[in-house]
Design a protein around this motif. Structure first.
Motif, PDB file in Angstrom:
ATOM      1  N   THR A  96      49.039  89.857   6.560  1.00 19.50           N
ATOM      2  CA  THR A  96      47.879  89.417   6.909  1.00 19.50           C
ATOM      3  C   THR A  96      46.635  88.871   5.880  1.00 19.50           C
ATOM      4  OG1 THR A  96      48.400  90.276   9.621  1.00 19.50           O
ATOM      5  CG2 THR A  96      45.899  89.603   8.395  1.00 19.50           C
TER       6      THR A  96
ATOM      7  N   SER B  59      47.466  86.316   3.769  1.00 20.07           N
ATOM      8  CA  SER B  59      47.234  84.901   3.998  1.00 20.07           C
ATOM      9  C   SER B  59      45.651  84.473   4.140  1.00 20.07           C
ATOM     10  CB  SER B  59      47.911  84.958   5.712  1.00 20.07           C
ATOM     11  OG  SER B  59      47.727  85.938   6.513  1.00 20.07           O
TER      12      SER B  59
ATOM     13  N   TRP C 208      45.826  76.107   6.929  1.00 20.82           N
ATOM     14  CA  TRP C 208      46.338  76.513   7.940  1.00 20.82           C
ATOM     15  C   TRP C 208      46.187  76.897   8.754  1.00 20.82           C
ATOM     16  CZ3 TRP C 208      41.201  78.508   8.226  1.00 20.82           C
ATOM     17  CH2 TRP C 208      39.774  77.414   7.600  1.00 20.82           C
ATOM     18  N   ALA C 209      48.234  76.642   8.688  1.00 17.85           N
ATOM     19  CA  ALA C 209      49.521  77.613   9.178  1.00 17.85           C
ATOM     20  C   ALA C 209      49.495  78.995   8.336  1.00 17.85           C
ATOM     21  CB  ALA C 209      49.928  76.869   9.073  1.00 17.85           C
TER      22      ALA C 209
ATOM     23  N   ALA D 128      50.221  82.725  10.089  1.00 15.47           N
ATOM     24  CA  ALA D 128      51.294  81.999  11.309  1.00 15.47           C
ATOM     25  C   ALA D 128      52.361  82.141  10.863  1.00 15.47           C
ATOM     26  CB  ALA D 128      51.293  81.355  12.156  1.00 15.47           C
ATOM     27  N   THR D 129      52.613  81.167   9.657  1.00 15.68           N
ATOM     28  CA  THR D 129      54.280  81.049   8.662  1.00 15.68           C
ATOM     29  C   THR D 129      54.170  82.700   7.915  1.00 15.68           C
ATOM     30  OG1 THR D 129      53.756  78.747   8.142  1.00 15.68           O
ATOM     31  CG2 THR D 129      55.163  79.882   6.506  1.00 15.68           C
TER      32      THR D 129
ATOM     33  N   GLN E 202      53.993  76.827  14.310  1.00 17.68           N
ATOM     34  CA  GLN E 202      54.057  77.934  13.483  1.00 17.68           C
ATOM     35  C   GLN E 202      52.881  78.989  14.347  1.00 17.68           C
ATOM     36  OE1 GLN E 202      55.346  78.807  10.266  1.00 17.68           O
ATOM     37  NE2 GLN E 202      57.073  77.150  11.130  1.00 17.68           N
ATOM     38  N   TYR E 203      52.073  78.704  15.204  1.00 15.75           N
ATOM     39  CA  TYR E 203      51.653  79.867  15.331  1.00 15.75           C
ATOM     40  C   TYR E 203      52.407  80.215  17.525  1.00 15.75           C
ATOM     41  CZ  TYR E 203      47.597  80.000  12.656  1.00 15.75           C
ATOM     42  OH  TYR E 203      47.089  80.746  11.660  1.00 15.75           O
TER      43      TYR E 203
ATOM     44  N   VAL F  64      54.684  83.197  16.572  1.00 20.20           N
ATOM     45  CA  VAL F  64      54.237  83.848  16.344  1.00 20.20           C
ATOM     46  C   VAL F  64      54.320  84.502  17.892  1.00 20.20           C
ATOM     47  CG1 VAL F  64      52.235  85.393  15.608  1.00 20.20           C
ATOM     48  CG2 VAL F  64      53.296  83.770  14.081  1.00 20.20           C
ATOM     49  N   VAL F  65      53.661  83.761  18.492  1.00 21.98           N
ATOM     50  CA  VAL F  65      53.281  84.140  20.048  1.00 21.98           C
ATOM     51  C   VAL F  65      54.786  84.767  20.040  1.00 21.98           C
ATOM     52  CG1 VAL F  65      52.630  83.520  22.256  1.00 21.98           C
ATOM     53  CG2 VAL F  65      51.796  83.215  20.404  1.00 21.98           C
TER      54      VAL F  65
END
Length: 435
Positions: A91, A94, A131-132, A135-136, A192-193, A196-197
């Motif tokens: 985190t 990123s 902006w990914a 998540a990546t 990508q998001y 993660v979810v």
């Protein structure tokens, strides 16, 4: 042992193969537009993000190796702390990437050359896909942790879901909304998001009980953090070498002309497609090698190494045969531009021999990561890059032109495996000193 390997390898192959399929779909979408500049734009943009994200792939590799060893030692609390520690670090990284996106963009396009039209489209691609980042990197950690826990099914689910969603979105944005290369970038960010979810949901579905071990002091313990960063700094250097080689390859392709950039971008998909298949066995090696290190079982460690090379050699031979008989068919799927296909056929023999010459380097990487033998892996990669790849290219390029890029790439892959083979007895002795 073969059953254990296949139990982990097959789900990894299924999940991995969706990644090159995504790349193939993106390439095919661009290859069927009215200009080759779209292929070049996505290729340059992808190289930049490979440079960024592959550089932090230690978040997956290090998490996998440490978690597998904790699993072998039956240390539940430590396995949870490894996940928490890695997510905290991912985190933070990123957020730094996003905050530095403008200098990263400036530097990237100073280092990578392309025509003015290609570069303009690649910049647009970059500004969307950046902006990914959270998540990546979060997916790197989650999938590495699941694998270390000997669970290859959950990474398969997250990868398939994210990549199928990515394909559907990219196709829609390009074909229905005519967003071209920008549509491919937007599809990647949203997918990508979603991944993660799904990954977080799967964690709480099966591992929620581990959250009882939450201990902030244990997570940021200086000793464990030092060990984590020591291993991962070696993996970072190793990965940086891979990134450098592929970036160098693409940059030199672009410096020739847009046509050769497009040709090499298409042909490199053959290598990447094989890599994601063979990585299924490499990932199995990470999980099983780490587990047997944790269990302090030298005999099982050696047995899994032999078995992995058996499966790896079979897969390499199968892919070389496939590329020998079907190279023109595969090229026609990737693009309908006949000039690109004819030019690509001039380099097809390098693609045919790639699997056989490269498979050992992938298998060894998995074993070394599981054993957290990061120093030896780093040294092998540095040797292959500095002593083999660069001299090979610069010595041959004046004589054979673009062929030199392919020869240097194959020598790089081959020498990695050779160096790691010679270092393996040292790794074995260090990992099991009392044996």
């Amino acid at each position: 042992m073969n059953r254990k390997i296949l139990h982990l390898a097959i789900p990894n192959i299924v999940s991995n193969v969706t990644i090159p399929l995504l790349g193939l779909v993106d390439l095919a979408l661009m290859g069927h537009l009215d200009s080759e500049v779209f292929i070049g734009a996505v290729s340059l943009g992808t190289v930049i993000f490979n440079f960024i994200y592959w550089g932090f792939s230690f978040l997956r590799m290090g998490t996998s190796g440490f978690t597998a060893q904790a699993y072998g030692e039956k240390k539940e609390a430590e396995s949870y702390h490894i996940l928490s520690r890695a997510m905290l670090i991912s985190t933070a990284i990123s957020l730094v990437i996003i905050s530095l996106q403008f200098p990263i963009e400036w530097l990237s396009f100073r280092l990578i050359n392309g025509s003015q039209e290609v570069e303009a489209l690649a910049r647009e691609y970059f500004r969307i896909r950046i902006w990914a980042a959270p998540a990546t990197l979060g997916l790197y950690v989650l999938n590495g942790w699941f694998l270390g826990m000997q669970n290859a099914r959950y990474p398969m689910i997250t990868s398939i879901a994210a990549n199928v969603f990515n394909i559907v979105l990219s196709f829609s944005f390009v074909k229905l909304f005519h967003l071209n290369s920008a549509g491919v970038a937007l599809g990647t960010v949203l997918a990508q998001y979603l991944g993660v979810v799904i990954g977080v949901y799967l964690f709480f579905r099966s591992y929620k009980s581990l959250t009882q071990h939450w201990n902030w002091k244990a997570i940021i313990n200086p000793t464990t953090l030092k060990s984590f960063f020591k291993v991962n700094s070696d993996i970072f250097i190793r990965t940086f070498c891979v990134i450098f080689v592929f970036t160098f390859f693409t940059s030199k392709s672009a410096s020739i002309n847009d046509h050769i950039l497009a040709v090499n971008s298409i042909l490199i998909q053959f290598l990447l497609f094989f890599a994601f298949f063979i990585d299924g066995f490499a990932y199995a090696g990470e999980a099983l090698a780490g587990r047997f290190v944790g269990e302090k079982s030298r005999s099982h460690f050696k047995k899994v190494t032999r078995s992995l090379f058996y499966w790896g050699s079979l897969l390499a031979l199968a892919f070389s045969l496939l590329y020998l008989v079907a190279n023109k068919l595969i090229l026609s799927i990737l693009t309908n531009q006949q000039e690109l296909i004819q030019s690509a056929l001039d380099f097809r023999w390098w693609i045919v021999v790639t699997p056989v010459l490269s498979f050992a380097s992938f298998i060894w990487d998995g074993i070394y990561i599981g054993a957290t033998a990061s120093r030896e892996m780093r040294n092998s990669m540095l040797g292959a890059t500095i002593l083999i790849f660069l001299p090979g290219y610069f010595l041959m390029q004046p004589v054979i032109g673009n062929h030199a890029l392919w020869v240097a790439m194959l020598l790089f892959m081959l020498s990695r495996g050779v160096f790691q083979t010679f270092l393996f007895p040292k790794v074995l002795q260090k990992t099991f000193p009392a044996s």
